[in-house]
Design an enzyme around this catalytic site. Structure first.
Site, PDB file in Angstrom:
ATOM      1  N   TYR A 154       0.843  -1.214   0.000  1.00  0.00           N
ATOM      2  CA  TYR A 154       0.000   0.000   0.000  1.00  0.00           C
ATOM      3  C   TYR A 154       0.876   1.260   0.000  1.00  0.00           C
ATOM      4  CZ  TYR A 154      -4.717   1.986   0.718  1.00  0.00           C
ATOM      5  OH  TYR A 154      -5.920   2.633   0.579  1.00  0.00           O
ATOM      6  N   LYS A 161      -3.727   7.810   3.268  1.00  0.00           N
ATOM      7  CA  LYS A 161      -4.913   7.479   4.079  1.00  0.00           C
ATOM      8  C   LYS A 161      -4.751   7.969   5.525  1.00  0.00           C
ATOM      9  CE  LYS A 161      -7.875   5.503   1.278  1.00  0.00           C
ATOM     10  NZ  LYS A 161      -8.982   6.336   0.756  1.00  0.00           N
TER      11      LYS A 161
HETATM   12  N1  LIG Z   1     -11.492  -1.153  -2.768  1.00  0.00           N
HETATM   13  C1  LIG Z   1     -10.966  -1.284  -1.555  1.00  0.00           C
HETATM   14  O1  LIG Z   1     -10.415  -2.323  -1.183  1.00  0.00           O
HETATM   15  C2  LIG Z   1     -11.059  -0.118  -0.597  1.00  0.00           C
HETATM   16  C3  LIG Z   1     -10.916  -0.359   0.772  1.00  0.00           C
HETATM   17  C4  LIG Z   1     -10.986   0.716   1.646  1.00  0.00           C
HETATM   18  C5  LIG Z   1     -11.191   1.999   1.159  1.00  0.00           C
HETATM   19  N2  LIG Z   1     -11.327   2.192  -0.193  1.00  0.00           N
HETATM   20  C6  LIG Z   1     -11.520   3.561  -0.671  1.00  0.00           C
HETATM   21  O2  LIG Z   1     -12.783   3.678  -1.279  1.00  0.00           O
HETATM   22  C7  LIG Z   1     -12.757   4.812  -2.129  1.00  0.00           C
HETATM   23  C8  LIG Z   1     -13.395   4.448  -3.462  1.00  0.00           C
HETATM   24  O3  LIG Z   1     -12.578   3.524  -4.159  1.00  0.00           O
HETATM   25  P1  LIG Z   1     -13.141   2.212  -4.875  1.00  0.00           P
HETATM   26  O4  LIG Z   1     -12.417   1.063  -4.267  1.00  0.00           O
HETATM   27  O5  LIG Z   1     -14.623   2.198  -4.934  1.00  0.00           O
HETATM   28  O6  LIG Z   1     -12.509   2.329  -6.355  1.00  0.00           O
HETATM   29  P2  LIG Z   1     -12.997   3.081  -7.693  1.00  0.00           P
HETATM   30  O7  LIG Z   1     -11.824   2.989  -8.615  1.00  0.00           O
HETATM   31  O8  LIG Z   1     -14.279   2.513  -8.161  1.00  0.00           O
HETATM   32  O9  LIG Z   1     -13.226   4.583  -7.229  1.00  0.00           O
HETATM   33  C9  LIG Z   1     -12.180   5.541  -7.118  1.00  0.00           C
HETATM   34  C10 LIG Z   1     -12.752   6.842  -7.634  1.00  0.00           C
HETATM   35  O10 LIG Z   1     -11.851   7.926  -7.439  1.00  0.00           O
HETATM   36  C11 LIG Z   1     -12.150   8.845  -8.472  1.00  0.00           C
HETATM   37  N3  LIG Z   1     -11.090   9.846  -8.631  1.00  0.00           N
HETATM   38  C12 LIG Z   1      -9.770   9.623  -8.811  1.00  0.00           C
HETATM   39  N4  LIG Z   1      -9.127  10.809  -8.971  1.00  0.00           N
HETATM   40  C13 LIG Z   1     -10.083  11.784  -8.880  1.00  0.00           C
HETATM   41  C14 LIG Z   1     -10.059  13.210  -8.968  1.00  0.00           C
HETATM   42  N5  LIG Z   1      -8.926  13.883  -9.183  1.00  0.00           N
HETATM   43  N6  LIG Z   1     -11.228  13.883  -8.829  1.00  0.00           N
HETATM   44  C15 LIG Z   1     -12.409  13.235  -8.617  1.00  0.00           C
HETATM   45  N7  LIG Z   1     -12.494  11.877  -8.522  1.00  0.00           N
HETATM   46  C16 LIG Z   1     -11.338  11.164  -8.649  1.00  0.00           C
HETATM   47  C17 LIG Z   1     -12.262   7.954  -9.707  1.00  0.00           C
HETATM   48  O11 LIG Z   1     -12.962   8.632 -10.722  1.00  0.00           O
HETATM   49  C18 LIG Z   1     -13.059   6.794  -9.149  1.00  0.00           C
HETATM   50  O12 LIG Z   1     -14.435   6.985  -9.380  1.00  0.00           O
HETATM   51  C19 LIG Z   1     -11.288   5.255  -2.231  1.00  0.00           C
HETATM   52  O13 LIG Z   1     -11.069   6.306  -1.324  1.00  0.00           O
HETATM   53  C20 LIG Z   1     -10.565   4.021  -1.753  1.00  0.00           C
HETATM   54  O14 LIG Z   1      -9.275   4.307  -1.236  1.00  0.00           O
HETATM   55  C21 LIG Z   1     -11.277   1.164  -1.072  1.00  0.00           C
END
Ligand SMILES: NC(=O)c1ccc[n+]([C@@H]2O[C@H](COP(=O)([O-])OP(=O)(O)OC[C@H]3O[C@@H](n4cnc5c(N)ncnc54)[C@H](O)[C@@H]3O)[C@@H](O)[C@H]2O)c1
Length: 255
Positions: A154, A161
């Site tokens: 990570y 984060k």
């Molecule tokens: N997938 C996992 O395992 C996980 C676990 C914990 C937390 N998260 C967090 O959940 C959140 C959503 O991620 P996800 O896993 O659904 O993936 P995802 O790829 O579907 O979503 C990430 C989003 O970030 C957006 N993004 C990136 N740069 C941007 C910018 N400059 N302006 C506006 N939007 C922007 C992208 O368009 C995308 O829609 C993130 O913060 C991620 O770190 C994910």
């Protein structure tokens, strides 16, 4: 009556139907909310297409959280659809591959700063841009991956984060007097586009279902989306600066 009946919500981060934000938007509509989505650049049309899979229509407005013009225009773009917001979902994360996947020691500031700007500072940017639309009772909810630990691969996204979690506490401090809550959901690993872009993501997933007392399904964003919906609702009226873990219980276990 639905959990979010009559609420107007701004949901960022819908990229595909695996996005956590897609399931937040879907559940929110099912629970009675009206949802406005954001997207940006080349992803905009994809988000518009995916939005058609939601139970109800959801307009998509342009927002790159690192673009000051978009941030300044956000209030006006939202007002084309609604006169206020009851909740805002930050579901945004990005780091260049050069600062993940085991490249912690070689990470360069230019790429680290991108990760920090998009993934952490953006919570402040979004909150400030949306603030004129929010009033007492409003709720801002973001998504984190537990920043208390150094995880395999990570790397600088983990540092981002940590900054994100701290940012949520300072926002809770500064927006609390206006009655606006700021909380995070700390999710276990879910196979989304963002997750798959982390080189070696399987090392982060490794053993999670076995370590989780409740078990854990990496293909199911629904438990995470439900917690986001709950924090957007009126059922956490005195909770802010909080991180709710939705990880099957892994965070509470020793080795
Ligand atoms: N997938 C996992 O395992 C996980 C676990 C914990 C937390 N998260 C967090 O959940 C959140 C959503 O991620 P996800 O896993 O659904 O993936 P995802 O790829 O579907 O979503 C990430 C989003 O970030 C957006 N993004 C990136 N740069 C941007 C910018 N400059 N302006 C506006 N939007 C922007 C992208 O368009 C995308 O829609 C993130 O913060 C991620 O770190 C994910």
């Amino acid at each position: 009556m639905g959990l979010l009946e009559g609420k107007k919500l701004l949901v960022t981060g819908v990229l595909t139907d695996s996005s956590i934000a897609f399931h937040v938007a879907r559940l929110a509509q099912q629970e009675g909310a009206e949802v406005i989505l954001t997207s940006f650049g080349r992803q905009f049309r994809l988000t518009q297409a995916i939005a058609k899979r939601l139970p109800a229509p959801a307009p998509v407005i342009e927002l790159d959280v690192t673009n000051n013009e978009d941030l300044a225009a956000l209030e006006g773009r939202v007002r084309e659809h609604t006169d206020h917001l009851d909740g805002v979902v930050h579901s945004i994360g990005f780091a260049p591959q050069s600062v993940m996947g085991g490249n912690f020691l070689s990470g360069e500031w230019a790429d680290v700063s991108t990760a920090l700007e998009v993934s952490a500072f953006s919570l402040k940017s979004l909150a400030v841009a949306a603030r004129p639309l929010l009033s007492s009772g409003g709720s801002i909810v973001g998504l984190t991956f537990d920043a208390s630990f150094a995880w395999p691969v990570y790397d600088w996204m983990g540092v981002a984060k940590a900054a994100f979690e701290s940012t949520s506490r300072y926002l809770a401090r500064d927006l609390g007097p206006s009655g606006i809550r700021v909380n995070l959901v700390s999710a276990g690993p879910i196979r989304t586009t963002a997750a798959k872009s982390i080189p070696g993501f399987e090392k982060m997933e490794g053993g999670w279902p076995e370590r989780a007392p409740l078990g854990w399904d990496m293909t199911d964003p629904e438990p995470t989306a439900r917690a986001v919906a709950a924090l957007l609702s009126d059922w956490f009226p005195a909770t802010t600066g909080e991180i709710v873990h939705v990880d099957g219980g892994v965070h509470a276990m020793g080795m």
